[in-house]
Design a protein around this motif. Structure first.
Motif, mmCIF file in Angstrom:
data_model
loop_
_atom_site.group_PDB
_atom_site.id
_atom_site.type_symbol
_atom_site.label_atom_id
_atom_site.label_comp_id
_atom_site.label_asym_id
_atom_site.label_seq_id
_atom_site.Cartn_x
_atom_site.Cartn_y
_atom_site.Cartn_z
ATOM 1 N N THR A 226 0.855 -1.188 0.000
ATOM 2 C CA THR A 226 0.000 0.000 0.000
ATOM 3 C C THR A 226 0.887 1.233 0.000
ATOM 4 O O THR A 226 1.822 1.332 0.793
ATOM 5 C CB THR A 226 -0.910 0.008 1.243
ATOM 6 N N MET A 227 0.581 2.171 -0.896
ATOM 7 C CA MET A 227 1.347 3.400 -1.005
ATOM 8 C C MET A 227 0.370 4.559 -1.126
ATOM 9 O O MET A 227 -0.527 4.533 -1.972
ATOM 10 C CB MET A 227 2.239 3.333 -2.249
ATOM 11 N N LEU A 228 0.523 5.556 -0.248
ATOM 12 C CA LEU A 228 -0.323 6.750 -0.297
ATOM 13 C C LEU A 228 0.505 7.941 -0.748
ATOM 14 O O LEU A 228 1.649 8.110 -0.316
ATOM 15 C CB LEU A 228 -0.927 7.036 1.079
ATOM 16 N N ARG B 1 -8.971 -3.641 9.821
ATOM 17 C CA ARG B 1 -7.645 -3.220 9.347
ATOM 18 C C ARG B 1 -7.031 -2.275 10.382
ATOM 19 O O ARG B 1 -7.645 -1.295 10.790
ATOM 20 C CB ARG B 1 -7.767 -2.513 8.004
ATOM 21 N N LEU B 2 -5.799 -2.593 10.782
ATOM 22 C CA LEU B 2 -5.057 -1.769 11.729
ATOM 23 C C LEU B 2 -3.919 -1.077 11.002
ATOM 24 O O LEU B 2 -3.235 -1.697 10.175
ATOM 25 C CB LEU B 2 -4.488 -2.621 12.865
ATOM 26 N N VAL B 3 -3.712 0.200 11.315
ATOM 27 C CA VAL B 3 -2.580 0.931 10.748
ATOM 28 C C VAL B 3 -1.847 1.665 11.858
ATOM 29 O O VAL B 3 -2.427 2.028 12.883
ATOM 30 C CB VAL B 3 -3.002 1.938 9.647
ATOM 31 N N ALA B 4 -0.555 1.880 11.635
ATOM 32 C CA ALA B 4 0.288 2.637 12.553
ATOM 33 C C ALA B 4 1.374 3.317 11.731
ATOM 34 O O ALA B 4 1.656 2.900 10.593
ATOM 35 C CB ALA B 4 0.926 1.721 13.587
ATOM 36 N N THR B 5 1.977 4.354 12.292
ATOM 37 C CA THR B 5 3.084 5.025 11.633
ATOM 38 C C THR B 5 4.199 5.221 12.645
ATOM 39 O O THR B 5 3.951 5.660 13.771
ATOM 40 C CB THR B 5 2.654 6.401 11.083
ATOM 41 N N LEU C 26 -0.512 14.273 5.266
ATOM 42 C CA LEU C 26 0.753 13.839 4.674
ATOM 43 C C LEU C 26 1.369 14.943 3.831
ATOM 44 O O LEU C 26 0.683 15.629 3.080
ATOM 45 C CB LEU C 26 0.541 12.611 3.788
ATOM 46 N N THR C 27 2.682 15.084 3.959
ATOM 47 C CA THR C 27 3.435 16.005 3.113
ATOM 48 C C THR C 27 4.420 15.251 2.241
ATOM 49 O O THR C 27 5.125 15.853 1.445
ATOM 50 C CB THR C 27 4.185 17.038 3.974
ATOM 51 N N GLN C 28 4.481 13.933 2.429
ATOM 52 C CA GLN C 28 5.336 13.078 1.610
ATOM 53 C C GLN C 28 4.618 11.749 1.394
ATOM 54 O O GLN C 28 3.688 11.422 2.120
ATOM 55 C CB GLN C 28 6.680 12.847 2.308
ATOM 56 N N SER C 29 5.045 11.017 0.386
ATOM 57 C CA SER C 29 4.453 9.704 0.136
ATOM 58 C C SER C 29 4.710 8.796 1.327
ATOM 59 O O SER C 29 5.720 8.929 2.015
ATOM 60 C CB SER C 29 5.055 9.088 -1.126
ATOM 61 N N LEU C 30 3.788 7.865 1.557
ATOM 62 C CA LEU C 30 3.898 6.962 2.694
ATOM 63 C C LEU C 30 3.668 5.528 2.232
ATOM 64 O O LEU C 30 2.606 5.208 1.701
ATOM 65 C CB LEU C 30 2.891 7.333 3.785
ATOM 66 N N ALA C 31 4.688 4.690 2.421
ATOM 67 C CA ALA C 31 4.589 3.271 2.102
ATOM 68 C C ALA C 31 4.126 2.523 3.340
ATOM 69 O O ALA C 31 4.607 2.784 4.448
ATOM 70 C CB ALA C 31 5.946 2.744 1.650
ATOM 71 N N TYR C 32 3.189 1.617 3.150
ATOM 72 C CA TYR C 32 2.708 0.772 4.246
ATOM 73 C C TYR C 32 3.248 -0.638 4.074
ATOM 74 O O TYR C 32 2.965 -1.303 3.079
ATOM 75 C CB TYR C 32 1.175 0.740 4.284
ATOM 76 N N GLY D 281 4.939 3.278 7.371
ATOM 77 C CA GLY D 281 3.591 2.854 7.670
ATOM 78 C C GLY D 281 3.560 1.358 7.901
ATOM 79 O O GLY D 281 4.280 0.606 7.251
ATOM 80 N N LEU D 282 2.722 0.927 8.829
ATOM 81 C CA LEU D 282 2.502 -0.491 9.101
ATOM 82 C C LEU D 282 1.019 -0.763 8.946
ATOM 83 O O LEU D 282 0.193 0.056 9.354
ATOM 84 C CB LEU D 282 2.962 -0.858 10.508
ATOM 85 N N LEU D 283 0.677 -1.902 8.354
ATOM 86 C CA LEU D 283 -0.712 -2.246 8.108
ATOM 87 C C LEU D 283 -0.922 -3.729 8.406
ATOM 88 O O LEU D 283 -0.142 -4.558 7.947
ATOM 89 C CB LEU D 283 -1.056 -1.931 6.657
ATOM 90 N N GLN D 284 -1.952 -4.012 9.188
ATOM 91 C CA GLN D 284 -2.323 -5.403 9.477
ATOM 92 C C GLN D 284 -3.784 -5.594 9.098
ATOM 93 O O GLN D 284 -4.646 -4.887 9.606
ATOM 94 C CB GLN D 284 -2.126 -5.710 10.966
#
Length: 119
Positions: free
Chosen positions: A12-14, A100-104, A63-69, A114-117
């Motif tokens: 996942t990439m935002l 779905r769980l997410v953390a940064t 977000l001010t930059q791309s974020l990879a999960y 980024g972390l995604l479960q």
């Protein structure tokens, strides 16, 4: 020093965008598919097993930059491993719907991870 919980890779990439229409056209051309989600607040593409999301103005995350999960099987364990290794928690794990769980976390150089479960 390997961790105890391996990742399942970046799936996942935002990307924060200033002009959703222009960004949507560029990503559709890059990925070769139309968006699967096309809303004024979020546009998402599914291509080659990856989810690519476009967030106007950085979305609610600011977000001010791309974020990879990085997809992980146990988000709590991975956050603990990362903080023990020197990362700091920016956003603790939270449910964003559907289990779905997410953390940064932030690495020592200030990069967001980024972390995604998925349940």
């Amino acid at each position: 020093m390997p961790g105890t919980t391996a990742t399942q890779g970046i799936k996942t990439m935002l990307h924060p965008v200033s002009d959703l229409g222009k960004a949507k056209a560029v990503y559709a051309a890059l990925l070769g598919v139309a968006p699967q989600i096309d809303e004024p607040y979020y546009v998402a593409f599914e291509a080659a097993g990856q989810h690519i999301g476009l967030l106007p103005g950085g979305g609610p995350q600011g977000l001010t930059q791309s974020l990879a999960y990085w997809h992980v099987p146990d988000i709590e364990a991975k956050v603990a491993e990362l903080t023990a290794a020197g990362a700091t928690v920016k956003d603790a794990p939270k449910d964003v719907g559907g289990g779905r769980l997410v953390a940064t976390v932030v690495d020592p150089d200030g990069n967001l991870l980024g972390l995604l479960q998925d349940s």
